[in-house]
Every structure is written in C-alpha cells, then in structure tokens.
Design an enzyme around this catalytic site. Structure first.
Site, short mmCIF file in Angstrom:
data_model
loop_
_atom_site.label_atom_id
_atom_site.label_comp_id
_atom_site.label_asym_id
_atom_site.label_seq_id
_atom_site.Cartn_x
_atom_site.Cartn_y
_atom_site.Cartn_z
N ARG A 53 0.85 -1.19 0.00
CA ARG A 53 0.00 0.00 0.00
C ARG A 53 0.88 1.24 0.00
NH1 ARG A 53 -4.90 -1.80 4.20
NH2 ARG A 53 -5.39 -3.73 3.08
N ARG B 95 1.70 1.65 10.10
CA ARG B 95 1.20 1.99 8.76
C ARG B 95 2.39 1.97 7.81
NH1 ARG B 95 -3.69 4.56 7.55
NH2 ARG B 95 -3.97 5.13 9.72
N GLU C 232 -7.16 -0.35 14.66
CA GLU C 232 -7.75 -1.41 13.86
C GLU C 232 -6.76 -2.55 13.62
OE1 GLU C 232 -8.73 -2.37 9.27
OE2 GLU C 232 -9.01 -0.28 9.88
N SER D 269 -10.73 -6.39 9.94
CA SER D 269 -11.86 -5.77 9.27
C SER D 269 -12.57 -6.85 8.47
CB SER D 269 -11.36 -4.67 8.33
OG SER D 269 -12.41 -4.10 7.60
N ARG E 263 0.48 -6.07 11.58
CA ARG E 263 0.16 -5.02 12.53
C ARG E 263 -0.18 -5.56 13.92
NH1 ARG E 263 -4.31 -0.37 11.29
NH2 ARG E 263 -2.75 0.22 9.71
#
Length: 423
Positions: A261, A276, A348, A351, A387
C-alpha cells in the site's frame, strides 16, 4: 456494480445510501437518465436493424423496376443501423461509467463519516493499568529495537520510509500469527491459498479498488499490472467470469500474501514503527455465498476474527463502521480494534466486509438457480496481519523490557514464553 433494474424501479434506497455515505445523491438521477438513454438508443437500433433485415429479404423478390429503389433503401438503412449501433454502444458505455462510480448500497451501516462509527461491544481482558504497576509503557518500536526483532532504520536505508526488517523472534512471531490464522481457517473449512500479488486493471477495478482511493495502489505501467493491498483482490478475481455451484454451501478461501500500500493519504499518521507501512503480510478470508446468506456469513467471519484475537489475548472492541468510511464495495463493515497503551487509543487490527453482489456483478461471478444465472455475494475478513505485533508487544511488555508471548502462539514458537531484550 449496483443492480440497475432495482435502482430504476426504486431509487430512493440508493439516494439514502449516497446520503448516508456523504456521497453525490444526484448520481442516482444521472444513472436513471443514462439508463433511459441507453434503452431508447438500443430500441432505435433494434427497430432499424429489423427494418433493414426486412428490406434486405425483399431485394430478391423485387421486380427489376423496383430493385434499384429497394437496394438504395437497403444501403440507407445499413448506414443508419451502423450509426444507431454506435449510438447504442456509446450510451451503454456512458451508463457503465456512471454505474461504476456508484458505491455499493449500504445495508445497516450507521450514517456519517470516519468518526461516526458505533461501538458494539468491548471484549478480551481489560486494558492494563500501567500507572498502577508503576510502569511507563514503551512503544512497540522501542521494544522491538531493544529485543532486536524490528529494524526500521535499515529498512529505510534499503527501501525508504515505512519499510522495515523483522529479525529473529520478530520474524518468527509474525510467522506464528500467520500460521495460527492458517490453522484456524482450515479447521473451519476454508481452502488455504497463496495468491498472486500482481493483478490486471480488470480485476483490480472489478473489486472496486480503482475508485476514490486508487492513489493508494502501486501500479507498474510497463506491465499494466497493480500490486495488491490485500489478497481479497486476487481471491475475488479467482472466480471471475465463472458460474459457481453453491448447492453444497459457500466457497471459502483463505489467502496468505504479502500486501503493498502506498499510504498516499496517510501523511503524518503512524509514521513511527510498523503500524502503517508499505509492505506487510496478511491472512485474508474470502467467501462466495448465496446473497440471502451474506449477513449470516458476515457474522461468521467476524466470529472467526474474534477467536483469533482471543487466542492472542488482546483487549479489543468491535465497531460498526459508518457509511462514509466504507470502501466502495462494502455494504457493511465491522472492525476489531485492539488497545494501544502508548497512544491511549484503539487501533484497527481486523476488518470484515459484506460486499453483497457488488463485486460479483463487476466480475461476472454467477450461480445458476432455477434455470437462470444471477450474481453471488462476496465477503472478506482479516484473520491476522503484521500489525498485530504492535498490539502484542505493547500489551505484553514487562518492566525489564521483555515481552511475554501470548499462550496461544507458544506452540508455534517452540514453546517460547518470553522474548528477552538483547544484552
């Protein structure tokens, strides 16, 4: 893609969905107008083509005196048919372009933006009171460096910002998480897969990732391929242009992949450590189901995510994501957020999204029922990702800088109970 017939027959739910997302409500009317233009132009084309066929058949029956006029009429109609076909194709393309701009119809998601989520419940152990323990918690990067398991300095030297190396027990801890997720998925009937991490524009666009957030995706122009940010993309594309047989139940897969990403919209957010980053690993569940079973499947995926969080003993909460914070493909999304003590916030870690028939329509994934084909529903959910190490390190740290390994992961680490600081 949305169900155009349903929108045409009852547009108000689609207007309400756009309103809840904070999106362009007028898009509904533009789609209706474009659909009417398409159907009108198609009708004109088919009418002219039928007339052309009739005139063409009459050429052989015409008398010598009538034939020149009939041939002239046939040539005229041929030209008009070609123009009408071009107009119909253009109208269809215009409609398709508008329809692809429309996000999925929400189903039960709360209205509003990023901060308008609804907390459904808190689970797991209570967050530790570090002050009561007389301990100031270190963040995951400080812990990782002291344990010699995370190296962002050399990651930046080799690749640039937001890259890292996992070393020793760090690499093995990530592998333990992923392997535990694999075992969890397989025990619940998911077929494990290693998936491609490069896909075509058709597959990336078909899953809904080339919309407003396309700048988050790495693109290789020389090959016209995209690097995937989740194996959801490859798993959705796996069955593109196919007809499924779901009579024996859903098709369920777990993709194990490296994800990429750009994080183009994340300037200044979580730049320290590995929260991130541009590259990470993830275990992703993916299901193809009957549309009427999608809500139940969504709860199933959420339950499996929570089983994994219980395995590693993290305090977490479950939120119902607001409509304006949903991806374009999702009709509803639940996130699990683990407690991050050094930032005094929830982060988070999983998801799960119900994409209803949105992706399947775009990718032509269908099932045959009652002699007809119709789109299936697709769902996805995170079972583990790099993460998670952030939350594990921070919540399991000890006063001497050691980190206690969650009991559920110890069998995957040769029984290791504590990761000790490097002397």
């Amino acid at each position: 893609m949305i169900d155009l017939r349903a929108l045409r027959e009852n547009p108000e739910p689609y207007r309400a969905s756009q309103r809840a997302r904070g999106a362009d409500v007028a898009l509904v009317d533009r789609i209706i107008e474009a659909d009417e233009a398409r159907r009108t132009s198609l009708q004109d084309f088919e009418s002219l083509r039928a007339e052309q066929k009739t005139v063409s058949r009459s050429v052989g029956k015409a008398s010598p005196g009538e034939r020149p006029a009939v041939l002239a009429r046939a040539r005229e109609l041929a030209a008009r048919v070609k123009e009408a076909e071009s107009a119909a194709d253009g109208a269809a393309a215009a409609l398709d372009e508008l329809a692809r701009q429309f996000a999925n119809l929400i189903e039960g998601a709360p209205a509003g933006g990023e901060e308008d989520y609804v907390v459904l419940r808190h689970e797991g152990p209570s967050p530790r009171d570090f002050a009561a323990e007389g301990l100031t918690p270190a963040d995951h990067l400080a812990l990782g460096e002291a344990l010699d398991i995370i190296d962002t300095r050399r990651g930046a030297k080799v690749c640039g910002a937001r890259f890292y190396y996992l070393k020793g027990w760090g690499m093995r801890l990530e592998l333990a998480l992923m392997t535990a997720a694999l075992d969890k998925a397989v025990s619940h009937g998911f077929v494990p897969m290693t998936t491609p991490t490069l896909v075509t524009p058709q597959i990336m666009g078909g899953t809904g990732f080339l919309g407003a957030h396309a700048d988050e995706i790495y693109y290789l122009p020389a090959d016209d391929l995209y690097l995937t940010g989740t194996s959801e993309v490859a798993l959705a594309g796996y069955r593109a242009d196919e007809i499924l047989d779901l009579t024996d139940g859903p098709e369920r897969y777990m993709g194990w992949s490296t994800c990429y990403r750009r994080e183009a919209g994340a300037a200044g957010k979580d730049t320290r450590g590995i929260i991130r980053v541009h590259q990470f690993n993830k275990a992703e569940m993916f299901s193809y189901v009957h549309p009427e079973d999608a809500v139940a499947e969504h709860q199933r995926l959420l339950a499996l995510e929570e089983e994994m969080l219980a395995l590693v003993g993290l305090p977490y909460r479950v939120i119902d994501t607001a409509a304006g914070d949903l991806g374009s493909s999702a009709a509803r999304k639940f996130d699990c957020e683990a407690w991050l003590p050094t930032q005094n916030r929830w982060m988070e870690v999983t998801s799960t999204s119900n994409c209803t028939t949105y992706q399947a329509r775009r990718l032509a994934i269908r099932e045959r029922r009652d002699g007809r084909t119709s789109p299936v529903a697709t769902l996805n959910g995170t079972l583990a990702t790099t993460r998670w190490m952030v939350a594990i390190l921070e919540n399991q740290q000890q006063g001497d800088g050691a980190v206690v390994v969650p009991e559920g992961l110890r069998p995957y680490l040769g029984g290791l109970e504590v990761i000790e600081p490097v002397a």
